[in-house]
Design a protein around this motif. Structure first.
Motif, PDB file in Angstrom:
ATOM      1  N   VAL A  74       1.460  16.561  69.287  1.00 50.46           N
ATOM      2  CA  VAL A  74       0.596  17.565  69.922  1.00 50.46           C
ATOM      3  C   VAL A  74       0.473  17.277  71.418  1.00 50.46           C
ATOM      4  CG1 VAL A  74      -1.768  18.445  70.069  1.00 50.46           C
ATOM      5  CG2 VAL A  74      -0.692  18.144  67.836  1.00 50.46           C
ATOM      6  N   ASP A  75       0.292  15.989  71.770  1.00 46.03           N
ATOM      7  CA  ASP A  75       0.216  15.611  73.188  1.00 46.03           C
ATOM      8  C   ASP A  75       1.555  15.825  73.884  1.00 46.03           C
ATOM      9  OD1 ASP A  75      -2.433  14.859  72.882  1.00 46.03           O
ATOM     10  OD2 ASP A  75      -1.939  12.769  72.436  1.00 46.03           O
ATOM     11  N   PHE A  76       2.641  15.472  73.188  1.00 39.85           N
ATOM     12  CA  PHE A  76       3.976  15.648  73.768  1.00 39.85           C
ATOM     13  C   PHE A  76       4.271  17.127  74.000  1.00 39.85           C
ATOM     14  CE2 PHE A  76       6.134  11.469  72.249  1.00 39.85           C
ATOM     15  CZ  PHE A  76       5.209  10.762  72.984  1.00 39.85           C
ATOM     16  N   ILE A  77       3.886  17.965  73.053  1.00 35.68           N
ATOM     17  CA  ILE A  77       4.104  19.408  73.185  1.00 35.68           C
ATOM     18  C   ILE A  77       3.336  19.951  74.385  1.00 35.68           C
ATOM     19  CG2 ILE A  77       3.582  21.644  72.108  1.00 35.68           C
ATOM     20  CD1 ILE A  77       4.279  20.279  69.402  1.00 35.68           C
ATOM     21  N   SER A  78       2.108  19.463  74.561  1.00 37.81           N
ATOM     22  CA  SER A  78       1.303  19.881  75.715  1.00 37.81           C
ATOM     23  C   SER A  78       1.986  19.483  77.017  1.00 37.81           C
ATOM     24  CB  SER A  78      -0.091  19.254  75.635  1.00 37.81           C
ATOM     25  OG  SER A  78      -0.858  19.578  76.772  1.00 37.81           O
ATOM     26  N   GLY A  79       2.506  18.249  77.072  1.00 42.81           N
ATOM     27  CA  GLY A  79       3.182  17.778  78.272  1.00 42.81           C
ATOM     28  C   GLY A  79       4.463  18.549  78.554  1.00 42.81           C
ATOM     29  N   GLU A  80       5.303  18.717  77.525  1.00 47.09           N
ATOM     30  CA  GLU A  80       6.566  19.439  77.712  1.00 47.09           C
ATOM     31  C   GLU A  80       6.307  20.901  78.073  1.00 47.09           C
ATOM     32  OE1 GLU A  80       9.443  18.186  77.891  1.00 47.09           O
ATOM     33  OE2 GLU A  80       9.186  16.198  77.019  1.00 47.09           O
ATOM     34  N   MET A 244      15.672  21.260  79.947  1.00 49.45           N
ATOM     35  CA  MET A 244      15.423  20.027  79.193  1.00 49.45           C
ATOM     36  C   MET A 244      14.041  20.068  78.541  1.00 49.45           C
ATOM     37  SD  MET A 244      15.182  16.177  80.774  1.00 49.45           S
ATOM     38  CE  MET A 244      14.105  14.950  80.020  1.00 49.45           C
ATOM     39  N   ALA A 245      13.032  20.491  79.304  1.00 53.41           N
ATOM     40  CA  ALA A 245      11.667  20.593  78.765  1.00 53.41           C
ATOM     41  C   ALA A 245      11.603  21.619  77.643  1.00 53.41           C
ATOM     42  CB  ALA A 245      10.686  20.963  79.877  1.00 53.41           C
ATOM     43  N   ASN A 246      12.311  22.722  77.806  1.00 49.70           N
ATOM     44  CA  ASN A 246      12.298  23.773  76.791  1.00 49.70           C
ATOM     45  C   ASN A 246      12.923  23.288  75.485  1.00 49.70           C
ATOM     46  OD1 ASN A 246      11.846  26.514  75.894  1.00 49.70           O
ATOM     47  ND2 ASN A 246      14.048  26.831  76.078  1.00 49.70           N
ATOM     48  N   VAL A 247      14.044  22.579  75.584  1.00 49.98           N
ATOM     49  CA  VAL A 247      14.703  22.044  74.385  1.00 49.98           C
ATOM     50  C   VAL A 247      13.785  21.056  73.676  1.00 49.98           C
ATOM     51  CG1 VAL A 247      16.610  20.601  73.573  1.00 49.98           C
ATOM     52  CG2 VAL A 247      17.041  22.412  75.240  1.00 49.98           C
ATOM     53  N   GLN A 248      13.162  20.172  74.453  1.00 45.21           N
ATOM     54  CA  GLN A 248      12.240  19.204  73.861  1.00 45.21           C
ATOM     55  C   GLN A 248      11.047  19.906  73.214  1.00 45.21           C
ATOM     56  OE1 GLN A 248      14.186  16.528  73.643  1.00 45.21           O
ATOM     57  NE2 GLN A 248      12.585  15.147  74.351  1.00 45.21           N
ATOM     58  N   LEU A 249      10.555  20.927  73.862  1.00 44.36           N
ATOM     59  CA  LEU A 249       9.419  21.686  73.335  1.00 44.36           C
ATOM     60  C   LEU A 249       9.762  22.297  71.984  1.00 44.36           C
ATOM     61  CD1 LEU A 249       6.544  22.565  74.117  1.00 44.36           C
ATOM     62  CD2 LEU A 249       7.536  24.568  75.221  1.00 44.36           C
ATOM     63  N   LYS A 251      12.144  21.314  69.900  1.00 45.40           N
ATOM     64  CA  LYS A 251      12.385  20.254  68.921  1.00 45.40           C
ATOM     65  C   LYS A 251      11.085  19.634  68.436  1.00 45.40           C
ATOM     66  CE  LYS A 251      15.495  19.228  67.383  1.00 45.40           C
ATOM     67  NZ  LYS A 251      16.042  19.621  66.062  1.00 45.40           N
ATOM     68  N   TYR A 252      10.121  19.404  69.332  1.00 45.10           N
ATOM     69  CA  TYR A 252       8.854  18.806  68.922  1.00 45.10           C
ATOM     70  C   TYR A 252       8.064  19.745  68.005  1.00 45.10           C
ATOM     71  CZ  TYR A 252       9.614  15.205  72.483  1.00 45.10           C
ATOM     72  OH  TYR A 252      10.129  14.169  73.221  1.00 45.10           O
ATOM     73  N   ASN A 253       8.117  21.043  68.288  1.00 46.78           N
ATOM     74  CA  ASN A 253       7.457  22.005  67.401  1.00 46.78           C
ATOM     75  C   ASN A 253       8.109  22.020  66.024  1.00 46.78           C
ATOM     76  OD1 ASN A 253       5.188  23.455  68.712  1.00 46.78           O
ATOM     77  ND2 ASN A 253       6.709  24.000  70.243  1.00 46.78           N
ATOM     78  N   GLU A 254       9.430  21.934  65.992  1.00 46.59           N
ATOM     79  CA  GLU A 254      10.148  21.885  64.710  1.00 46.59           C
ATOM     80  C   GLU A 254       9.778  20.624  63.937  1.00 46.59           C
ATOM     81  OE1 GLU A 254      14.214  24.364  65.940  1.00 46.59           O
ATOM     82  OE2 GLU A 254      14.239  22.171  65.813  1.00 46.59           O
ATOM     83  N   LEU A 255       9.699  19.505  64.656  1.00 47.56           N
ATOM     84  CA  LEU A 255       9.320  18.250  64.001  1.00 47.56           C
ATOM     85  C   LEU A 255       7.927  18.344  63.395  1.00 47.56           C
ATOM     86  CD1 LEU A 255      10.543  15.315  66.296  1.00 47.56           C
ATOM     87  CD2 LEU A 255      11.290  15.856  63.981  1.00 47.56           C
ATOM     88  N   ASN A 256       7.009  18.946  64.110  1.00 51.87           N
ATOM     89  CA  ASN A 256       5.644  19.071  63.589  1.00 51.87           C
ATOM     90  C   ASN A 256       5.611  19.919  62.327  1.00 51.87           C
ATOM     91  OD1 ASN A 256       3.422  17.679  64.392  1.00 51.87           O
ATOM     92  ND2 ASN A 256       2.818  19.066  66.016  1.00 51.87           N
ATOM     93  N   GLN A 257       6.425  20.965  62.283  1.00 51.95           N
ATOM     94  CA  GLN A 257       6.507  21.786  61.084  1.00 51.95           C
ATOM     95  C   GLN A 257       7.096  20.998  59.913  1.00 51.95           C
ATOM     96  OE1 GLN A 257       8.732  25.259  62.242  1.00 51.95           O
ATOM     97  NE2 GLN A 257       7.135  26.046  63.576  1.00 51.95           N
ATOM     98  N   GLU A 258       8.122  20.195  60.191  1.00 51.85           N
ATOM     99  CA  GLU A 258       8.721  19.351  59.156  1.00 51.85           C
ATOM    100  C   GLU A 258       7.719  18.323  58.650  1.00 51.85           C
ATOM    101  OE1 GLU A 258      12.600  17.728  60.057  1.00 51.85           O
ATOM    102  OE2 GLU A 258      13.024  19.403  61.392  1.00 51.85           O
ATOM    103  N   ILE A 259       6.938  17.762  59.558  1.00 43.86           N
ATOM    104  CA  ILE A 259       5.927  16.777  59.166  1.00 43.86           C
ATOM    105  C   ILE A 259       4.892  17.411  58.241  1.00 43.86           C
ATOM    106  CG2 ILE A 259       3.958  15.439  60.032  1.00 43.86           C
ATOM    107  CD1 ILE A 259       5.673  14.709  62.452  1.00 43.86           C
ATOM    108  N   GLU A 260       4.439  18.600  58.595  1.00 43.98           N
ATOM    109  CA  GLU A 260       3.457  19.306  57.769  1.00 43.98           C
ATOM    110  C   GLU A 260       3.998  19.539  56.364  1.00 43.98           C
ATOM    111  OE1 GLU A 260       0.967  23.548  57.761  1.00 43.98           O
ATOM    112  OE2 GLU A 260       2.071  22.915  59.543  1.00 43.98           O
ATOM    113  N   ALA A 261       5.262  19.961  56.261  1.00 39.98           N
ATOM    114  CA  ALA A 261       5.874  20.210  54.960  1.00 39.98           C
ATOM    115  C   ALA A 261       6.042  18.907  54.175  1.00 39.98           C
ATOM    116  CB  ALA A 261       7.222  20.895  55.139  1.00 39.98           C
ATOM    117  N   LEU A 262       6.440  17.819  54.864  1.00 40.43           N
ATOM    118  CA  LEU A 262       6.619  16.533  54.197  1.00 40.43           C
ATOM    119  C   LEU A 262       5.305  15.987  53.658  1.00 40.43           C
ATOM    120  CD1 LEU A 262       9.168  14.332  56.210  1.00 40.43           C
ATOM    121  CD2 LEU A 262       9.226  14.878  53.778  1.00 40.43           C
ATOM    122  N   ILE A 263       4.256  16.097  54.443  1.00 43.97           N
ATOM    123  CA  ILE A 263       2.945  15.618  54.000  1.00 43.97           C
ATOM    124  C   ILE A 263       2.515  16.339  52.731  1.00 43.97           C
ATOM    125  CG2 ILE A 263       0.483  15.602  54.569  1.00 43.97           C
ATOM    126  CD1 ILE A 263       1.241  14.957  57.448  1.00 43.97           C
TER     127      ILE A 263
END
Length: 272
Positions: A74-80, A244-249, A251-263
């Motif tokens: 969440v912090d990384f997404i805010s920064g990116e 670069m920031a857009n790609v990271q943004l 990817k981080y959103n996708e990761l958060n969605q994957e984390i939610e599904a895994l949990i």
């Protein structure tokens, strides 16, 4: 109990009742076998319960790691997002003015892009399961494979993030930035991350420099950026840094969605 059975055997032999003795002996063997099987069953049940407890503990710890990772993202997404928005602002600024017009907001946006975040996976529990060979404690093969793929993907993203920061931000963008612009911050930063990064520098520089000294620095920056090749280099690097920031943004959103599904999947496994 042993003396009791021995007494019966001796009595049967004494009375020369061989057939009854044989039947009794067979029955005794059967009882011993049944006793062994029961003991093995109890031992296997105990071992299985221990394995289940270890699995549940590992799954619960994985959830804690994933929740911590999500909070970090969440912090990384805010920064990116702030990096990306700053890059868009600078592109629109140049498109509108046909040049980089020197002001505090411009410098602040440029310097925001000079900061960067390196993604670090939170994988303590997973690494422990791998290093100890206990990943097999997770009996659900589908879930186990998902976890392995997910944590491997996080390692890959971390490596790419570090290389991008080193090769683009540190090696290309910041050296050009320091040669052509003023490292001054009067702009109110949008995210808590950049406020934290730049707060002390902003306070010190605003205290030290007066308007006359700043104008001298601004004039020097204008002289540098008036050269077309310098403006072109800065413009191109802004585009690369923004992408670069857009790609990271993304990817981080996708990761958060994957984390939610895994949990959710792990929680379902714990409820079985």
């Amino acid at each position: 109990m042993i003396k009791f059975f021995r007494k019966i055997r001796q009595q049967l032999l004494t009375e020369n009742k061989v057939s009854k003795y044989l039947l009794y002996a067979i029955g005794e063997i059967v009882l011993v076998v049944i006793g062994i099987l029961i003991a093995l069953g109890i031992n296997n049940w105990n071992q299985n319960q221990i394995a289940i407890e270890k699995e549940n503990r590992a799954l619960a710890n994985l959830i804690l790691d994933l929740e911590e990772q999500s909070n970090q993202l969440v912090d990384f997404i805010s920064g990116e997002n702030e990096y990306y928005e700053s890059g868009i602002y600078l592109s629109e600024h140049y498109a509108k003015n046909k040049e980089f017009q020197i002001n505090d907001t411009l410098f602040s946006k440029l310097n925001i892009l000079g900061a960067r975040i390196t993604f670090k996976p939170i994988n303590t529990t997973f690494q422990e399961l791998i290093s100890t060979g206990n990943i097999g404690l997770i009996r659900n093969e589908k879930l186990r494979r998902k976890l392995i793929q997910f944590f491997n993907e996080m390692d890959r993203i971390s490596e790419i993030s570090a290389k991008n920061n080193t090769n683009i931000v540190d090696a290309l963008y910041n050296p050009l930035l320091l040669k052509s612009t003023v490292f001054i911050h009067k702009y109110e930063y949008e995210s808590d991350y950049t406020k934290t990064v730049f707060k002390d520098i902003s306070n010190d520089q605003n205290r030290i420099f007066d308007s006359e000294s700043l104008e001298n620095l601004y004039s020097a920056s204008r002289d540098v950026l008036e050269k077309p090749e310098n403006a072109l280099n800065l413009f191109n690097l802004i585009q690369i840094r923004t992408q670069m920031a857009n790609v990271q943004l993304i990817k981080y959103n996708e990761l958060n969605q994957e984390i939610e599904a895994l949990i959710k999947e792990i929680q379902l496994e714990l409820e079985k």
